[in-house]
Motif scaffolding. Structure first.
Motif, PDB file in Angstrom:
ATOM      1  N   ALA A  65       0.828  -1.211   0.000  1.00  0.00           N
ATOM      2  CA  ALA A  65       0.000   0.000   0.000  1.00  0.00           C
ATOM      3  C   ALA A  65       0.856   1.252   0.000  1.00  0.00           C
ATOM      4  O   ALA A  65       0.561   2.228  -0.717  1.00  0.00           O
ATOM      5  N   LEU A  66       1.945   1.250   0.789  1.00  0.00           N
ATOM      6  CA  LEU A  66       2.838   2.401   0.798  1.00  0.00           C
ATOM      7  C   LEU A  66       3.549   2.557  -0.543  1.00  0.00           C
ATOM      8  O   LEU A  66       3.733   3.677  -1.034  1.00  0.00           O
ATOM      9  N   ALA A  67       3.951   1.447  -1.149  1.00  0.00           N
ATOM     10  CA  ALA A  67       4.601   1.515  -2.461  1.00  0.00           C
ATOM     11  C   ALA A  67       3.665   2.113  -3.502  1.00  0.00           C
ATOM     12  O   ALA A  67       4.074   2.951  -4.324  1.00  0.00           O
ATOM     13  N   GLN A  68       2.389   1.713  -3.462  1.00  0.00           N
ATOM     14  CA  GLN A  68       1.428   2.266  -4.406  1.00  0.00           C
ATOM     15  C   GLN A  68       1.223   3.755  -4.154  1.00  0.00           C
ATOM     16  O   GLN A  68       1.135   4.544  -5.102  1.00  0.00           O
ATOM     17  N   ALA A  69       1.191   4.143  -2.892  1.00  0.00           N
ATOM     18  CA  ALA A  69       1.069   5.568  -2.581  1.00  0.00           C
ATOM     19  C   ALA A  69       2.246   6.343  -3.148  1.00  0.00           C
ATOM     20  O   ALA A  69       2.070   7.424  -3.741  1.00  0.00           O
ATOM     21  N   ALA A  70       3.451   5.813  -3.002  1.00  0.00           N
ATOM     22  CA  ALA A  70       4.638   6.501  -3.517  1.00  0.00           C
ATOM     23  C   ALA A  70       4.601   6.602  -5.037  1.00  0.00           C
ATOM     24  O   ALA A  70       4.987   7.630  -5.615  1.00  0.00           O
ATOM     25  N   ARG A  71       4.153   5.545  -5.697  1.00  0.00           N
ATOM     26  CA  ARG A  71       4.060   5.585  -7.166  1.00  0.00           C
ATOM     27  C   ARG A  71       3.085   6.657  -7.628  1.00  0.00           C
ATOM     28  O   ARG A  71       3.304   7.328  -8.643  1.00  0.00           O
TER      29      ARG A  71
ATOM     30  N   ILE B 255       2.173   9.407  -5.765  1.00  0.00           N
ATOM     31  CA  ILE B 255       2.681  10.722  -5.370  1.00  0.00           C
ATOM     32  C   ILE B 255       3.704  11.230  -6.370  1.00  0.00           C
ATOM     33  O   ILE B 255       3.709  12.422  -6.716  1.00  0.00           O
ATOM     34  N   ARG B 256       4.589  10.351  -6.872  1.00  0.00           N
ATOM     35  CA  ARG B 256       5.657  10.813  -7.771  1.00  0.00           C
ATOM     36  C   ARG B 256       5.125  11.290  -9.125  1.00  0.00           C
ATOM     37  O   ARG B 256       5.847  11.938  -9.884  1.00  0.00           O
ATOM     38  N   VAL B 257       3.882  10.957  -9.474  1.00  0.00           N
ATOM     39  CA  VAL B 257       3.281  11.436 -10.741  1.00  0.00           C
ATOM     40  C   VAL B 257       2.063  12.308 -10.421  1.00  0.00           C
ATOM     41  O   VAL B 257       0.974  12.105 -10.922  1.00  0.00           O
ATOM     42  N   HIS B 258       2.272  13.273  -9.522  1.00  0.00           N
ATOM     43  CA  HIS B 258       1.251  14.273  -9.187  1.00  0.00           C
ATOM     44  C   HIS B 258       0.004  13.648  -8.571  1.00  0.00           C
ATOM     45  O   HIS B 258      -1.106  14.168  -8.746  1.00  0.00           O
ATOM     46  N   GLY B 259       0.184  12.547  -7.862  1.00  0.00           N
ATOM     47  CA  GLY B 259      -0.929  11.943  -7.151  1.00  0.00           C
ATOM     48  C   GLY B 259      -1.910  11.198  -8.024  1.00  0.00           C
ATOM     49  O   GLY B 259      -3.057  10.975  -7.621  1.00  0.00           O
ATOM     50  N   GLN B 260      -1.482  10.752  -9.195  1.00  0.00           N
ATOM     51  CA  GLN B 260      -2.383  10.081 -10.132  1.00  0.00           C
ATOM     52  C   GLN B 260      -2.389   8.567  -9.923  1.00  0.00           C
ATOM     53  O   GLN B 260      -1.341   7.932  -9.931  1.00  0.00           O
TER      54      GLN B 260
ATOM     55  N   HIS C  47      -6.561  12.065 -10.052  1.00  0.00           N
ATOM     56  CA  HIS C  47      -5.671  12.455  -8.955  1.00  0.00           C
ATOM     57  C   HIS C  47      -6.307  12.026  -7.634  1.00  0.00           C
ATOM     58  O   HIS C  47      -7.214  12.687  -7.125  1.00  0.00           O
ATOM     59  N   THR C  48      -5.820  10.929  -7.098  1.00  0.00           N
ATOM     60  CA  THR C  48      -6.400  10.369  -5.878  1.00  0.00           C
ATOM     61  C   THR C  48      -5.767  10.929  -4.616  1.00  0.00           C
ATOM     62  O   THR C  48      -6.278  10.713  -3.518  1.00  0.00           O
ATOM     63  N   ARG C  49      -4.649  11.622  -4.755  1.00  0.00           N
ATOM     64  CA  ARG C  49      -3.962  12.204  -3.598  1.00  0.00           C
ATOM     65  C   ARG C  49      -3.143  13.391  -4.087  1.00  0.00           C
ATOM     66  O   ARG C  49      -2.928  13.560  -5.292  1.00  0.00           O
TER      67      ARG C  49
END
Length: 372
Positions: free
Chosen positions: A205-211, A213-218, A224-226
């Motif tokens: 889950a954290l890895a997916q969040a980082a992926r 975040i690095r592309v503008h939260g897409q 844009h989910t975050r």
């Protein structure tokens, strides 16, 4: 004598020229400069090397730390316990998110964070502990993880900008905690030809969040989910690191051997060597010694420079004394060792391609400078 390079990146390139050139040419041929196939290839190779399930490449080591904190949804006023004796990026990312760096002192002999001081600095606002594996030696991660576990929801982020390739109790740096974050700045043990970095975790889950975040939260294009940022590592830089991975094991072995040779030769000189713990290997991102005080350090640096031997200071002022952070941090106890180290540390030339004759010249110049 002619001036020595502090870090010999040219020698490294000459040894890897055919691989580096071929890798770069492949990217130029396919033209996918952003998120090209080399990105995933590198992430797979790095995850395997560190022994984790997920690697996420990012645009710099600073972005790696920032994205790790963003993945935790760090809130204004949240505290992150860390060391004041490090590069500014460690505290910078905390402050950028409105968090509060909480500084505890370092070990006098290793300059890594003193784990004995961490627990007393924990408060209800503590969200994370961010140890720095300084100079290429991993901090005492098992004890830090144990402290975090005793207090529930505290996450441990290893700032491994200087320690990729180092080992701790048989495991690799970046695979030792919830998050590991490293840098591929050109002077690092594994560097690219610009800026780059990576995050490592076993938490999907954290890895997916980082992926995201690095592309503008897409989570997908234009969804844009975050809140995110532009934090991708360029395909060309991934290609360079892939080429350098081909001889990385050899380079680590060389760094260990050169560091040990320095340590043995310096045992006879009137200065303090950094302590390397028996349960870990230091990859010597910088080979650093401690002199008596700032006055002696300045004199020794001048004498070495006159002999063509470059030196550096990592770091000349601890972060709690920096204007940008002095009013934005919390100091947990006296920071005596950090303040003393800032006046005493000096780094000598170090790279995997440092030749024995060059190392002998450094040592001879250092002996002469200390005698003077």
């Amino acid at each position: 004598m002619s001036a020595l390079p502090f870090i010999d990146l040219q020698a490294q390139y000459r040894a890897l020229k055919s691989s580096v050139d071929a890798r770069i040419q492949r990217v130029l041929d396919h033209g996918q400069y952003i998120m090209g196939p080399e990105v995933k290839e590198l992430e797979t190779a790095l995850a395997a090397y560190a022994g984790v399930a997920h690697c996420v490449t990012v645009s710099s080591g600073t972005e790696a730390l920032l994205i790790a904190l963003m993945s935790l949804d760090l809130q204004p006023g949240d505290e992150v316990i860390t060391t004041p004796f490090t590069f500014a990026a460690t505290a910078e990312v905390i402050v950028l998110l409105g968090g509060v760096p909480v500084f505890v002192d370092i070990e006098a002999d290793s300059c890594n964070i003193d784990v004995r001081l961490i627990e007393a600095a924990i408060t209800p606002r503590t969200r994370a502990i961010m140890p720095v594996s300084l100079y290429g030696q991993v901090a005492d991660m098992d004890e830090i993880n144990a402290i975090a576990a005793r207090h529930g929801q505290i996450v441990v982020i290893e700032d491994a900008a200087q320690s990729f390739g180092a080992s701790y109790r048989g495991r690799k740096s970046c695979g030792l905690s919830t998050w590991g974050a490293t840098s591929f700045f050109p002077s690092k043990p594994l560097g690219c030809y610009g800026d780059g970095g990576a995050l490592f975790t076993n938490d999907a889950a954290l890895a997916q969040a980082a992926r995201e975040i690095r592309v503008h939260g897409q989570s997908q294009r234009y969804t844009h989910t975050r809140v995110g940022l532009g934090g991708r590592m360029d395909t060309l830089q991934c290609a360079v690191v892939l080429a350098k991975l081909e001889r990385f094991d050899w380079e680590i072995a060389q760094r260990l051997a050169i560091g040990e040779r320095y340590q043995q030769a310096l045992a006879e000189l009137p200065l303090q060597r950094l302590a390397v713990r028996a349960d870990r290997d230091c990859v010597w991102a910088q080979f650093t010694v401690l002199l008596r005080d700032g006055e002696q350090r300045s004199a020794v640096q001048a004498a070495l420079q006159a002999q063509g031997v470059p030196t550096a200071i990592h770091y000349p002022r601890p972060l709690h004394q920096q204007p940008a952070y002095a009013q934005r941090c919390r100091v947990a106890g006296a920071l005596t060792h950090a303040e003393a180290a800032a006046q005493r540390v000096m780094s000598l030339p170090m790279s995997a391609d440092l030749q024995p004759t060059q190392q002998d010249a450094v040592l001879a110049a250092l002996r002469q400078a200390l005698q003077a």
